[in-house]
Structures are given as structure tokens and as C-alpha cells.
Design an enzyme around this catalytic site. Structure first.
Site, mmCIF file in Angstrom:
data_model
loop_
_atom_site.group_PDB
_atom_site.id
_atom_site.type_symbol
_atom_site.label_atom_id
_atom_site.label_comp_id
_atom_site.label_asym_id
_atom_site.label_seq_id
_atom_site.Cartn_x
_atom_site.Cartn_y
_atom_site.Cartn_z
ATOM 1 N N GLN A 44 -11.455 -3.407 -34.724
ATOM 2 C CA GLN A 44 -11.218 -2.131 -35.400
ATOM 3 C C GLN A 44 -12.538 -1.501 -35.856
ATOM 4 O O GLN A 44 -13.541 -2.203 -36.049
ATOM 5 C CB GLN A 44 -10.340 -2.309 -36.668
ATOM 6 C CG GLN A 44 -8.857 -2.473 -36.408
ATOM 7 C CD GLN A 44 -8.447 -3.915 -36.178
ATOM 8 O OE1 GLN A 44 -9.068 -4.869 -36.710
ATOM 9 N NE2 GLN A 44 -7.406 -4.123 -35.384
ATOM 10 N N GLU B 98 -2.117 -8.078 -32.320
ATOM 11 C CA GLU B 98 -2.208 -6.855 -33.108
ATOM 12 C C GLU B 98 -1.938 -5.594 -32.288
ATOM 13 O O GLU B 98 -2.395 -5.469 -31.150
ATOM 14 C CB GLU B 98 -3.609 -6.720 -33.744
ATOM 15 C CG GLU B 98 -3.838 -7.653 -34.907
ATOM 16 C CD GLU B 98 -5.002 -7.192 -35.765
ATOM 17 O OE1 GLU B 98 -5.255 -5.973 -35.836
ATOM 18 O OE2 GLU B 98 -5.676 -8.074 -36.351
ATOM 19 N N CYS C 158 -5.580 -2.212 -43.090
ATOM 20 C CA CYS C 158 -6.245 -3.361 -42.461
ATOM 21 C C CYS C 158 -6.704 -4.287 -43.574
ATOM 22 O O CYS C 158 -7.559 -3.897 -44.383
ATOM 23 C CB CYS C 158 -7.432 -2.886 -41.619
ATOM 24 S SG CYS C 158 -8.323 -4.250 -40.827
ATOM 25 N N GLY C 159 -6.133 -5.485 -43.619
ATOM 26 C CA GLY C 159 -6.411 -6.405 -44.728
ATOM 27 C C GLY C 159 -7.790 -7.014 -44.655
ATOM 28 O O GLY C 159 -8.575 -6.953 -45.615
ATOM 29 N N ASN D 110 1.263 -0.942 -42.667
ATOM 30 C CA ASN D 110 1.357 -0.980 -41.202
ATOM 31 C C ASN D 110 2.494 -1.922 -40.828
ATOM 32 O O ASN D 110 2.880 -2.796 -41.590
ATOM 33 C CB ASN D 110 0.014 -1.409 -40.604
ATOM 34 C CG ASN D 110 -0.420 -2.795 -41.068
ATOM 35 O OD1 ASN D 110 0.092 -3.342 -42.045
ATOM 36 N ND2 ASN D 110 -1.352 -3.386 -40.357
HETATM 37 N N1 LIG Z 1 -3.805 -3.673 -35.725
HETATM 38 C C1 LIG Z 1 -3.355 -3.223 -37.058
HETATM 39 C C2 LIG Z 1 -4.556 -2.679 -37.877
HETATM 40 C C3 LIG Z 1 -5.543 -3.782 -38.240
HETATM 41 C C4 LIG Z 1 -4.889 -4.852 -39.088
HETATM 42 C C5 LIG Z 1 -5.620 -6.194 -39.155
HETATM 43 N N2 LIG Z 1 -6.884 -6.265 -38.476
HETATM 44 C C6 LIG Z 1 -5.709 -6.702 -40.590
HETATM 45 O O1 LIG Z 1 -6.652 -7.440 -40.929
HETATM 46 O O2 LIG Z 1 -4.782 -6.382 -41.367
HETATM 47 C C7 LIG Z 1 -2.308 -2.102 -36.876
HETATM 48 O O3 LIG Z 1 -2.341 -1.422 -35.847
HETATM 49 O O4 LIG Z 1 -1.494 -1.938 -37.788
#
Ligand SMILES: N[C@H](CCC[C@H](N)C(=O)O)C(=O)O
Length: 280
Positions: free
Chosen positions: A46, A210, A75-76, A159
Site C-alpha cells: 500500500q 488482501e 489500514c492497521g 474496510n
Molecule cells: N487491503 C486493505 C487495505 C490495507 C489493509 C492492511 N494492509 C492492514 O494492515 O490493515 C483493503 O483493501 O481494505
């Protein structure tokens, strides 16, 4: 156009972090895809963009773009890296900040031992809040995937997440089922697919395919969603240690409308500049 970026990761879930306060750059979807490309660009799961906000009581705005270029709500692992970034870049002296995201406000706190604690807000379960095409918000629901029917728990951390319990995460068909769940027509905005192995009432192993990025080494919101799903199913008790392929997170949740608390590391790898191709 030359842009300055910082490469970071949370347990191997890696990010290109962009300061859009001191440089006038927010990536287009095409630019995000190029920057995230592990062969032709920098490479990341990301991109995280730091912006100013004039919302009272809030320090920054936080925008998140998946490797496929899509902007998402939360995004956590990124939230932990975000607070380390703004601290290390001198954008704030605070160790606890309030950050506005597309889905609400989160409060990451940089602890003295280098770990980061984040109040991720309360989980949501109603189909319309996920969004998920369903007539019920039952804790476990059947989902037809290919020629199989799997039992999923659907949770939003801002999300969307669809979490299933598996006997052994190492043997779970993540590469086969992940893409089918991610793009399932009952998830109008697609979904992150979690595969959770229950170790004991205070520990799980987790893999996440993801949305917009494929399987990552760790997923912070996925860990929150899996623990919430496991507690709602009566399989887990808070707090829960979540073992991901990239390392361990600690997740706590008091139930109902209480916030999910996530604790884990955030690592800065390097800062550099890159020339964006003119044709992007
Ligand atoms: N792929 C996720 C966003 C990044 C979440 C992830 N990298 C985390 O650490 O929460 C989505 O499309 O909702």
C-alpha cells in the site's frame, strides 16, 4: 517530477509513505500502481499519504492506496507506521495523534519501547456497513465460493473483511480461495479474505489475502477483524496474540461497540527520492 518517499513496514506489510504536506503530490491510481510495482517501481502493498486537516481536534489526514491503485478506508499496519513517520519527520512532537481516515478517526500512540498502540475504533457488522449482500448480520454465514460453501464471519474495521476458520493456516488454500472471495459478487466493494487457525482461547495464526494487494505478510485490520470474529463465535477471549507470517500483533476488544485496540511494531527502512515517469 521528483518525489520524496519513505519505505516502511508493519510486520512485513510494506508501504511507500508520502508527505503530501511538504510536497504537493497525491498519486493518481496509475501513479500508485507504478510506485507499488515491485519490478518497475519502488514496490509496496500500500501507499500511505500524509495530509493536513482542518478538522478540530484532529492532527492529520491519512489516505491509503492499495497496490492496484484503489483508495481504501483503513489500514492497521499503516496506522502504526503513520505515527512513527510523522514523529521521525518532525511533523509533530506528540506521541499520541488523532488521524482522520476515510472511515473515521483513529488514535495511534508511539510507546516508549518503540511499539505502537492504536485505537482502531469499533467494528461494524451490519451488511450495509460492510457492504455485504445479505439479509442477516448473523455471526457465521455460508458463502458459495466456486463449487464449495464456506462459513465466513463478516466484519468491517472501516474496510471489509470475510474471515473463516481453518485447521492449519499453512495448508489453507489462500492462493486459490483468496481471489475468489476478494472478488465475490456479494461484496460490492470487494473484500479482504482472512484465514484464521485457533491455537487457544488467547492465540490465533492468521493469513490474509488482501483486497487490492494479494496475500500480505501481515494485515492489521485483518487481525482486528479475525479476533472480533473469533470472540463473537465464542472461540476466543480478549486479548489475543495474532501470529502472522511477518510477526506477532496483540489485539484486544471488550465486545459490542467498544473499540478494537491493536499493538505492534512499525519499522522505517529508508528514505529516498524517485523521478516519476512523465507519461504517468
Ligand atoms: N487491503 C486493505 C487495505 C490495507 C489493509 C492492511 N494492509 C492492514 O494492515 O490493515 C483493503 O483493501 O481494505
Amino acid at each position: 517530477m521528483k518525489i520524496r518517499f519513505t519505505k516502511m513496514h508493519g510486520l512485513g506489510n510494506d508501504f511507500v509513505v508520502l508527505d503530501a504536506i511538504n510536497q504537493n503530490f497525491v498519486p493518481t491510481p496509475e501513479q500508485a500502481r507504478w510506485l507499488a510495482d515491485r519490478h518497475f517501481g519502488i514496490g509496496c502493498d500500500q501507499l500511505l499519504v500524509v495530509e493536513k486537516t482542518d478538522t478540530p481536534g484532529v492532527d492529520f489526514r491519512y489516505r491509503i492506496f492499495n497496490a492496484d491503485g484503489g483508495e481504501v478506508e483503513q489500514c492497521g499496519n499503516g496506522a502504526r507506521c503513520f505515527v512513527r513517520f510523522v514523529h521521525e519527520q518532525g511533523l509533530t512532537q506528540k506521541r499520541e495523534i488523532r488521524v482522520e481516515t476515510k472511515c473515521g478517526i483513529i488514535a495511534p500512540r508511539l510507546e516508549a519501547d518503540g511499539q505502537v498502540n492504536v485505537d482502531m475504533g469499533a467494528p461494524r457488522f451490519l451488511p450495509a456497513e460492510i457492504p455485504f449482500d445479505s439479509a442477516t448480520d448473523a455471526v457465521v454465514q455460508p458463502l458459495m465460493v466456486g463449487d464449495a460453501t464456506i462459513d465466513i464471519s463478516v466484519v468491517s474495521m472501516g474496510n471489509p473483511h470475510a474471515v473463516q476458520v481453518v485447521a492449519d493456516v499453512d495448508a489453507a488454500p489462500v492462493a486459490q480461495l483468496g481471489p475468489l472471495i476478494e472478488a465475490h459478487p456479494r461484496f460490492p466493494r470487494r473484500v479482504n479474505a482472512g484465514f484464521m487457525q485457533i491455537v487457544d482461547r488467547h492465540a490465533i495464526r492468521l493469513r490474509v489475502y488482501e483486497r487490492g494487494a494479494g496475500e500480505t505478510l501481515a494485515c492489521g485490520t485483518g487481525a482486528c477483524a479475525a479476533v472480533v470474529a473469533g470472540i463473537r463465535r465464542g472461540l476466543l477471549d480478549s486479548p489475543v496474540r495474532v501470529a502472522t507470517r511477518g510477526g506477532e500483533l496483540s489485539i484486544a476488544w471488550g465486545g459490542a461497540n467498544s473499540p478494537v485496540m491493536m499493538t505492534g511494531p512499525a519499522t522505517t527502512v529508508f528514505t529516498a527520492e524517485i523521478e516519476l515517469p512523465n507519461n504517468l
